[in-house]
Write an enzyme that holds these catalytic residues in place. Sequence first.
Site, mmCIF file in Angstrom:
data_model
loop_
_atom_site.group_PDB
_atom_site.id
_atom_site.type_symbol
_atom_site.label_atom_id
_atom_site.label_comp_id
_atom_site.label_asym_id
_atom_site.label_seq_id
_atom_site.Cartn_x
_atom_site.Cartn_y
_atom_site.Cartn_z
ATOM 1 N N LYS A 251 -34.769 -1.729 -9.834
ATOM 2 C CA LYS A 251 -34.858 -3.041 -10.472
ATOM 3 C C LYS A 251 -35.444 -4.014 -9.472
ATOM 4 O O LYS A 251 -35.332 -3.802 -8.258
ATOM 5 C CB LYS A 251 -33.456 -3.539 -10.876
ATOM 6 C CG LYS A 251 -33.485 -4.503 -12.040
ATOM 7 C CD LYS A 251 -33.653 -3.738 -13.334
ATOM 8 C CE LYS A 251 -33.484 -4.591 -14.554
ATOM 9 N NZ LYS A 251 -33.260 -3.733 -15.732
HETATM 10 N N1 GLU Z 1 -35.946 -3.810 -18.136
HETATM 11 C C1 GLU Z 1 -35.744 -2.824 -19.154
HETATM 12 C C2 GLU Z 1 -34.380 -2.188 -18.996
HETATM 13 O O1 GLU Z 1 -33.462 -2.780 -18.481
HETATM 14 C C3 GLU Z 1 -36.889 -1.824 -19.220
HETATM 15 C C4 GLU Z 1 -37.149 -1.028 -17.987
HETATM 16 C C5 GLU Z 1 -38.407 -0.180 -18.051
HETATM 17 O O2 GLU Z 1 -39.049 -0.130 -19.071
HETATM 18 O O3 GLU Z 1 -38.715 0.419 -17.016
HETATM 19 O O4 GLU Z 1 -34.133 -1.107 -19.442
#
Ligand code: GLU
Length: 425
Positions: free
Chosen positions: A115
């Site tokens: 993240k």
């Molecule tokens: N931010 C989104 C999540 O929390 C998508 C992450 C992604 O597509 O890599 O799942």
Amino acid sequence: MTTLQEAPVSHLRENPFGIAQAQLRRVGDTFGIDDNLINVLSRCKKAVEVSIPTQMDDGSTKVFAGYRVTHNIARGPSKGGIRYHPDVTLDEVKALAMWMTWKCALANIPFGGAKGGVVVDPKSLSRRELERMTRRFTSEIINEIGPEKDIPAPDVGTDARVMAWIFDTYSMNKGHSVLGVVTGKPLAIGGSLGREEATARGALYVLRGAARKRELSLNGATVAIQGFGNVGSYLARFVAQDGATVVAMSDSGGGVHNPKGIDVEAAFAHKREHGTLGGLRDTEPISNDDLLLLECDVLAPCALEQVINESNADRIKTKIVVEGANGPVTPSADEILEQNGVLILPDVLANAGGVIVSYFEWVQGLQEYFWKEDEVNAKLNDIVTRAFNETWATYETRQTSMRIAAYGLAVQRVAEATVTRGIYP
Ligand code: GLU
């Protein structure tokens, strides 16, 4: 002039990384996973903190703090969004990275978890300022990301436009277009059909599965949705298309309520025109806090973490909570809701649709071969339905919560990969 951004009062009541680690220990106990492994998995592999000096339109320079955290890569390159929000902290990003590991493992897609975040209110920046900040952030983490290494995507406060700047900055530095470096891109530059709506679509499939198990028809069910971003807005549309009555919706400015049902398409139009849901015709205003307490069949927190916590959990009057957001229910609230017979469809299952279609986008980009939308949605349904069925079976056989069942399946998969690979050297 250089100013350092000050963090305002946070929406986080508890340390999210502490919560994520405690959840992992509980899963380790329930599923009898080796303590040594749990120790390994309770830490993040790598956390990078960068400063992002950004020229403002008035000629001043602001310095933002940015993070990119990789939790685990045992099952593949790390994957996860980038969040722009004034409350971002390193521990929040670490928790979100860990949850991404479990989410990818539960969906059984070949990624680990990561993240990123920048401490900024994106609405306070002009388009040019946002672009300069994004490009500088990308170049600060350019050695961390890459299609076989770590692949960002949108999250709270970021969108396809931001992904386009990340893609372009990375590609300009490499000297050629690198489609696989980021997902959630606009269609014009290698995005996937269906990615925009994917998180909400996945949540809908999970909700349909749970409704079947609970013998509840979505047709006629009452639904309250907190958050009108990428997840909440499309989820409102999808449940309404299934015949549900959306009784309340909200954005960061507050909510709107009508027990007889809100016209979701009118809400989209109103938000487009006015930038807020407030003032939508045939609705009464309702606060974000009160929206959570409405009597309804389904409650979908689709905004930020910890909105359902010790302070309000015993006043929640719904049958099913579907976690469109990451971490919206704290562990103490989990217990209270469980005691009250509320079924919680946990984030790693309910909002996995986004990263699943991100996986499809990454595959399509690597192959330079793009699929039809029906194909994307059908493959999404396959993966989500399988993950739901596996989680439900574990929930029943282990007599535990859906969250512990989902995390348990995921952690076991990551543990197996770790043991199979062995601890280096
Ligand atoms: N931010 C989104 C999540 O929390 C998508 C992450 C992604 O597509 O890599 O799942």
